[in-house]
Enzyme design. Structure first.
Site, PDB file in Angstrom:
ATOM      1  N   ASN A  59     102.390   1.056 -35.107  1.00 46.19           N
ATOM      2  CA  ASN A  59     101.674   1.285 -33.863  1.00 46.19           C
ATOM      3  C   ASN A  59     102.602   1.129 -32.669  1.00 46.19           C
ATOM      4  O   ASN A  59     103.746   0.678 -32.795  1.00 46.19           O
ATOM      5  CB  ASN A  59     100.506   0.296 -33.750  1.00 46.19           C
ATOM      6  CG  ASN A  59      99.464   0.507 -34.823  1.00 46.19           C
ATOM      7  OD1 ASN A  59      99.067   1.630 -35.100  1.00 46.19           O
ATOM      8  ND2 ASN A  59      99.020  -0.579 -35.452  1.00 46.19           N
ATOM      9  N   CYS A  68      96.639   5.814 -41.756  1.00 39.51           N
ATOM     10  CA  CYS A  68      96.300   6.577 -40.558  1.00 39.51           C
ATOM     11  C   CYS A  68      95.844   7.959 -40.992  1.00 39.51           C
ATOM     12  O   CYS A  68      96.630   8.741 -41.539  1.00 39.51           O
ATOM     13  CB  CYS A  68      97.503   6.682 -39.618  1.00 39.51           C
ATOM     14  SG  CYS A  68      97.209   7.717 -38.168  1.00 39.51           S
ATOM     15  N   GLY A  69      94.564   8.265 -40.758  1.00 41.69           N
ATOM     16  CA  GLY A  69      94.008   9.540 -41.212  1.00 41.69           C
ATOM     17  C   GLY A  69      94.605  10.738 -40.509  1.00 41.69           C
ATOM     18  O   GLY A  69      94.942  11.748 -41.148  1.00 41.69           O
ATOM     19  N   ASN A  70      94.739  10.679 -39.183  1.00 33.52           N
ATOM     20  CA  ASN A  70      95.362  11.784 -38.463  1.00 33.52           C
ATOM     21  C   ASN A  70      96.843  11.889 -38.802  1.00 33.52           C
ATOM     22  O   ASN A  70      97.397  12.975 -38.930  1.00 33.52           O
ATOM     23  CB  ASN A  70      95.183  11.597 -36.962  1.00 33.52           C
ATOM     24  CG  ASN A  70      93.743  11.778 -36.525  1.00 33.52           C
ATOM     25  OD1 ASN A  70      93.082  12.729 -36.913  1.00 33.52           O
ATOM     26  ND2 ASN A  70      93.247  10.853 -35.717  1.00 33.52           N
ATOM     27  N   HIS A 146      87.597  -1.560 -39.830  1.00 32.95           N
ATOM     28  CA  HIS A 146      86.885  -0.946 -38.711  1.00 32.95           C
ATOM     29  C   HIS A 146      85.605  -1.711 -38.407  1.00 32.95           C
ATOM     30  O   HIS A 146      84.976  -2.271 -39.316  1.00 32.95           O
ATOM     31  CB  HIS A 146      86.527   0.514 -39.027  1.00 32.95           C
ATOM     32  CG  HIS A 146      87.720   1.377 -39.229  1.00 32.95           C
ATOM     33  ND1 HIS A 146      88.303   2.098 -38.221  1.00 32.95           N
ATOM     34  CD2 HIS A 146      88.470   1.611 -40.341  1.00 32.95           C
ATOM     35  CE1 HIS A 146      89.345   2.748 -38.691  1.00 32.95           C
ATOM     36  NE2 HIS A 146      89.471   2.465 -39.977  1.00 32.95           N
ATOM     37  N   ASN A 177      89.970  -2.061 -35.826  1.00 36.45           N
ATOM     38  CA  ASN A 177      89.738  -0.858 -35.025  1.00 36.45           C
ATOM     39  C   ASN A 177      88.254  -0.823 -34.660  1.00 36.45           C
ATOM     40  O   ASN A 177      87.402  -1.103 -35.502  1.00 36.45           O
ATOM     41  CB  ASN A 177      90.094   0.403 -35.822  1.00 36.45           C
ATOM     42  CG  ASN A 177      91.531   0.392 -36.289  1.00 36.45           C
ATOM     43  OD1 ASN A 177      92.449   0.623 -35.526  1.00 36.45           O
ATOM     44  ND2 ASN A 177      91.738   0.107 -37.571  1.00 36.45           N
ATOM     45  N   GLU A 195      91.802   1.581 -30.826  1.00 37.04           N
ATOM     46  CA  GLU A 195      92.588   1.361 -32.043  1.00 37.04           C
ATOM     47  C   GLU A 195      93.378   0.067 -31.973  1.00 37.04           C
ATOM     48  O   GLU A 195      93.998  -0.249 -30.954  1.00 37.04           O
ATOM     49  CB  GLU A 195      93.552   2.535 -32.280  1.00 37.04           C
ATOM     50  CG  GLU A 195      92.884   3.755 -32.869  1.00 37.04           C
ATOM     51  CD  GLU A 195      93.864   4.637 -33.621  1.00 37.04           C
ATOM     52  OE1 GLU A 195      94.541   4.135 -34.539  1.00 37.04           O
ATOM     53  OE2 GLU A 195      93.956   5.828 -33.294  1.00 37.04           O
ATOM     54  N   ARG A 196      93.348  -0.628 -33.080  1.00 41.70           N
ATOM     55  CA  ARG A 196      94.126  -1.857 -33.209  1.00 41.70           C
ATOM     56  C   ARG A 196      95.606  -1.569 -32.982  1.00 41.70           C
ATOM     57  O   ARG A 196      96.191  -0.721 -33.645  1.00 41.70           O
ATOM     58  CB  ARG A 196      93.911  -2.442 -34.617  1.00 41.70           C
ATOM     59  CG  ARG A 196      94.690  -3.707 -34.922  1.00 41.70           C
ATOM     60  CD  ARG A 196      94.393  -4.216 -36.312  1.00 41.70           C
ATOM     61  NE  ARG A 196      94.744  -3.261 -37.357  1.00 41.70           N
ATOM     62  CZ  ARG A 196      94.773  -3.555 -38.661  1.00 41.70           C
ATOM     63  NH1 ARG A 196      94.443  -4.776 -39.058  1.00 41.70           N
ATOM     64  NH2 ARG A 196      95.092  -2.645 -39.555  1.00 41.70           N
ATOM     65  N   CYS A 204      90.841   9.080 -34.173  1.00 42.39           N
ATOM     66  CA  CYS A 204      91.202   8.159 -35.257  1.00 42.39           C
ATOM     67  C   CYS A 204      90.557   8.693 -36.529  1.00 42.39           C
ATOM     68  O   CYS A 204      89.325   8.679 -36.654  1.00 42.39           O
ATOM     69  CB  CYS A 204      90.716   6.748 -34.949  1.00 42.39           C
ATOM     70  SG  CYS A 204      91.033   5.560 -36.280  1.00 42.39           S
ATOM     71  N   GLY A 207      88.841   6.054 -38.546  1.00 40.55           N
ATOM     72  CA  GLY A 207      87.665   5.653 -37.789  1.00 40.55           C
ATOM     73  C   GLY A 207      86.520   6.636 -37.946  1.00 40.55           C
ATOM     74  O   GLY A 207      85.343   6.240 -38.040  1.00 40.55           O
TER      75      GLY A 207
END
Length: 261
Positions: A59, A68-70, A146, A177, A195-196, A204, A207
């Site tokens: 981060n 991280c999905g994206n 989350h 998150n 976001e954390r 996110c 998320g």
């Protein structure tokens, strides 16, 4: 050091093929939007002994994220479009385990990526005391933690005030998150995220998966159907199976190439 800036719905990272020393320090330095390249963090891609590739996510504050999905969608586009692989079905090693990707091409270039995110793990909703006010949170893990909060009006949700307080709440020792979610239709959600380690971001992916899983658990959306999750940066399509396995589909885009000298 050469890097590529990419984004998934505005959730932007700097991508480097390799694994240099002090990756956290690089992320803090280069993620700064005034004195660096500007990003939500850095993602390092390298070979894996147990999958096609491995990704490490840092981060903007230097903390390492498990998933991280994206970001993982952009990893798929990166390795295919740059010629590191000719496979359209990939396995990517993360700190949350191996995730599988299916790359969807347009004219030989990756346009969208579907990610098998594994099973979302839901805990019982909690009423958390935040400065004397009780906030109803729905804890969900999608490889990272989350706290999903359902609201009536996303535009008035306390994203920048409640978000950071919940991120560091004692109920989440490692941080969390925070998603604020409004139901917008039969299978539609509007989501904003704190976001954390990065604060407010345009999108996110994990998320969105957590929010969709929480929504189906409450009967707000349907199992096995496409759920449209609209974020500040665009729309992700999420499917939640009856066992809470989650598939996420969305775009991945290049922004520019850079070099540190």
């Amino acid at each position: 050091m050469q890097f590529t800036k990419m984004h998934g719905l505005g959730n932007d990272y700097l991508y480097v093929y390799g694994e240099p020393e002090h990756p956290a320090e690089w992320s803090v330095k280069l993620s700064n939007r005034h004195f660096g390249a500007g990003s939500d963090g850095m993602i390092w891609i390298c070979p894996s002994e147990i999958a096609d590739f491995k990704m490490r996510i840092f981060n903007a504050d230097g903390s390492e994220a498990k998933m991280c999905g994206n970001g993982i969608r952009c990893v798929g586009k990166y390795v295919y479009d740059k010629g590191y692989t000719d496979k359209t079905h990939l396995e990517i090693e993360t700190l949350s385990g191996i995730r599988t990707l299916d790359l969807h091409l347009s004219d030989g270039i990756v346009e969208n990526v579907s990610v098998d995110m594994g099973k979302a793990v839901l805990s019982d909703p909690e009423d958390l005391d935040v400065d004397g006010t009780f906030v109803n949170c729905n804890p969900v893990s999608v490889g990272n933690p989350h706290a999903v909060i359902f609201v009536d009006d996303i535009e008035t949700a306390p994203l920048t005030t409640l978000g950071p307080k919940l991120e560091h709440h004692e109920a989440f020792p490692g941080g969390v998150n925070v998603e604020f979610v409004q139901k917008t239709g039969k299978n539609g959600l509007r989501m904003r995220v704190w976001e954390r380690g990065s604060g407010v971001t345009m999108a996110c992916g994990t998320g969105a998966c957590a929010s969709a899983a929480a929504a189906v658990s409450k009967g707000l959306c349907e199992f096995g159907q496409d759920i449209s999750v609209r974020l500040d940066g665009g729309v992700l399509t999420i499917q939640v199976a009856s066992d809470y396995s989650v598939i996420m589909t969305g775009p991945a885009e290049f922004v520019y190439e850079g070099e540190i000298v």
